[in-house]
Write an enzyme that holds these catalytic residues in place. Structure first.
Site, PDB file in Angstrom:
ATOM      1  CG  ASN A 195      -6.288  20.458   3.143  1.00 29.89           C
ATOM      2  OD1 ASN A 195      -5.777  19.870   2.191  1.00 29.89           O
ATOM      3  ND2 ASN A 195      -5.634  21.323   3.894  1.00 29.89           N
ATOM      4  CB  SER A 232      -3.347 -31.112  -6.281  1.00 28.77           C
ATOM      5  OG  SER A 232      -1.995 -31.410  -6.549  1.00 28.77           O
ATOM      6  CE  LYS A 273      -4.100 -32.037  -1.677  1.00 31.77           C
ATOM      7  NZ  LYS A 273      -4.110 -31.832  -0.250  1.00 31.77           N
ATOM      8  CG  ASN A 313      -6.475 -28.794  -2.353  1.00 30.89           C
ATOM      9  OD1 ASN A 313      -6.506 -29.803  -1.648  1.00 30.89           O
ATOM     10  ND2 ASN A 313      -5.547 -28.580  -3.263  1.00 30.89           N
ATOM     11  CE1 TYR A 369      -4.982  15.864   3.639  1.00 34.67           C
ATOM     12  CE2 TYR A 369      -3.118  17.254   3.053  1.00 34.67           C
ATOM     13  CZ  TYR A 369      -3.904  16.132   2.827  1.00 34.67           C
ATOM     14  OH  TYR A 369      -3.598  15.296   1.783  1.00 34.67           O
TER      15      TYR A 369
HETATM   16  N1  ARG Z   1      -4.722  14.082  -2.709  1.00 30.41           N
HETATM   17  C1  ARG Z   1      -4.832  14.663  -1.434  1.00 30.41           C
HETATM   18  C2  ARG Z   1      -5.224  13.618  -0.404  1.00 30.41           C
HETATM   19  O1  ARG Z   1      -5.564  12.567  -0.768  1.00 30.41           O
HETATM   20  C3  ARG Z   1      -5.852  15.738  -1.472  1.00 30.41           C
HETATM   21  C4  ARG Z   1      -5.689  16.797  -0.431  1.00 30.41           C
HETATM   22  C5  ARG Z   1      -4.407  17.496  -0.657  1.00 30.41           C
HETATM   23  N2  ARG Z   1      -4.292  18.711   0.025  1.00 30.41           N
HETATM   24  C6  ARG Z   1      -3.128  19.349   0.110  1.00 30.41           C
HETATM   25  N3  ARG Z   1      -3.112  20.475   0.673  1.00 30.41           N
HETATM   26  N4  ARG Z   1      -2.041  18.827  -0.343  1.00 30.41           N
HETATM   27  O2  ARG Z   1      -5.188  13.827   0.756  1.00 30.41           O
END
Ligand code: ARG
Length: 468
Positions: free
Chosen positions: A121, A288, A294, A296, A328
């Site tokens: 994340n 064209s 033409k 374009n 997230y």
């Molecule tokens: N591929 C995921 C994204 O683009 C990465 C993060 C995923 N994290 C998770 N806990 N699923 O966001």
């Protein structure tokens, strides 16, 4: 199956699959995988991992041997990616797992230690910010190129007279240089917006881990410094969940594309034989398949069209974000394709537009003729009467009648005889012709922001300084 998967029942090869009783179905695997598009983050992912590993070593979490193994492994992976030989696989979901898996294949347990005190994340948020920061810098360079091209063209045409329009009806004569400088102002603001957005992009999420931070004694400031961030995201939950920096970028991009689109619309109009104001070089036009005559302006039309998809991406990201609870959510994986396409579209459009503009040929005579035929100096005529003491509303009425008479006679205002003009006001003397001439009209608008050629020259000089 790689060696790494052998200890996992049923070949379940995800780093998280230990908790699961069965592997995901093939359809789910394909549905959830992002590696096909997020592999473009690879270089940033590696850069982030190197910084993270160095910090883990500095605070005593990773041994020097592990750090060396990780750095060597990641360097090898980077060269594999650049050479096109990296074994990307949707079995490993996304860019992060693919690289981590390969690293573990290459260097063993050290690879498995890299993810200490980190989550995908905060990792993905970091990657996207690094990517976007580099993209903004590239866009800003392209925007500067466009601004320079605009200045050169405007400089050549400070004395070129064209009709200025409102409602697409001839309004008042302006210098073509002045008209072009209007776009310079728009692009200057676009560049400012992007630079401002960059300041908010350039903050480090790493250290937020999954959402709550980590119990390890990490040094976030060290990682921020190593990656060139101006600071860290101050709240771990915010760090992993918000994508407002990407939305903001798309908003700035949508505005920039809108400005390009308006400009393109004008080029298309101006190239139409009814206007005949400009010619766009053949290399930016197509013919064209059926109409041999033409030529374009496809490039201009395509840029105008592409502004639509960038607006769409902005709305997509806003919609993606609007109902997500903190922190997230996987929804955020959907931020990438709109963002990447916005960057690609913006860069391509800027580059091709700049080249096209540099090759535009201006037909000064056609512009001048259009201004002459459109009674463009009617306001100047009214202003002339006002300066002689006629109240503006009366002057407006008198000039309207003069325009009707010129229309009946098939001439422009300056084509009416002095005696004819004097019917509309006894205060008119022969100096009126100075006001009725296009050149005189331009010259008289000499305040800051006005279209007098000398003023436009000064505006161009000031603009050039601002770019230096
Ligand atoms: N591929 C995921 C994204 O683009 C990465 C993060 C995923 N994290 C998770 N806990 N699923 O966001």
């Amino acid at each position: 199956m790689s060696s790494n998967d052998k200890d996992k029942p049923g070949g379940r090869n995800k780093p998280w699959s230990g908790r699961f009783g069965e592997p995901v179905t093939d359809l789910v695997k394909r549905f959830t995988a992002s590696v096909a598009f997020d592999q473009r983050l690879a270089e940033f992912d590696i850069e982030g991992s190197v910084a993270h590993a160095r910090m883990l070593h500095a605070v005593g979490i990773l041994t020097k041997a592990d750090l060396d193994a990780i750095e060597n492994g990641l360097a090898r992976i980077l060269s594999e990616i650049r050479a096109g030989s990296f074994p990307w696989s949707i079995d490993f979901e996304d860019v992060h797992f693919n690289i981590e898996h390969r690293l573990t294949d290459l260097v063993g347990d050290a690879g498995k230690r890299l993810h200490t005190a980190r989550s995908r994340n905060d990792q993905v948020a970091t990657d996207v910010r690094l990517y976007l920061r580099a993209s903004i810098d590239h866009v800003l360079t392209l925007a500067k190129g466009l601004q320079r091209t605009l200045l050169d063209l405007a400089d050549e045409h400070t004395e070129t007279i064209m009709p200025g329009y409102t409602h697409l009806q001839v309004a008042q004569p302006v210098s073509l240089g002045h008209h072009l400088m209007a776009y310079f102002e728009m692009f200057a603001r676009d560049a400012q917006r992007l630079a401002d957005c960059r300041r908010r992009v350039n903050k480090l999420p790493l250290g937020a881990a999954a959402l709550a931070g980590t119990s390890f004694p990490i040094d976030r400031l060290m990682v921020a410094k190593e990656l060139g961030f101006d600071g860290v995201c101050e709240n771990s939950i915010d760090a992993v969940s918000d994508r407002d920096f990407a939305i903001e970028f798309c908003a700035a991009a949508a505005l920039l594309m809108t400005h390009l689109s308006r400009f393109c619309e004008e080029l298309v109009l101006w190239m139409s034989p009814r206007f005949g104001f400009i010619d766009i070089a053949d290399r930016f036009c197509t013919g064209s398949s059926i109409m041999p005559q033409k030529k374009n302006p496809d490039v201009a039309e395509l840029i105008r069209g592409k502004s639509g998809r960038v607006n769409g991406h902005l709305v997509a990201l806003l919609t993606l974000m609007k109902s997500q609870p903190l922190a997230y959510n996987k929804d955020n994986q959907e931020d990438k394709e709109p963002l990447f396409d916005t960057v690609d579209t913006l860069m391509m459009s800027l580059a091709v537009f700049t080249e096209m503009l540099a090759g535009v040929k201006v037909n000064k005579e056609a512009m001048y003729e259009a201004a002459r035929q459109g009674y463009a100096t009617a306001t100047d005529f009214a202003d002339y009467l006002v300066k002689k003491g006629v109240p503006f509303r009366e002057a407006h009425e008198a000039v309207a009648q003069a325009v009707r008479q010129a229309e009946n006679r098939g001439c422009d205002l300056a084509g009416l005889k002095l005696a004819e003009l004097q019917q509309f006001s006894p205060l008119i003397t022969k100096d009126v012709f100075e006001a009725l001439k296009l050149e005189g009209s331009l010259k008289s608008r000499s305040h800051i922001g006005g279209t007098a050629p000398a003023r436009v020259k000064a505006a161009i000089a000031k603009a050039r300084k601002s770019l230096a």
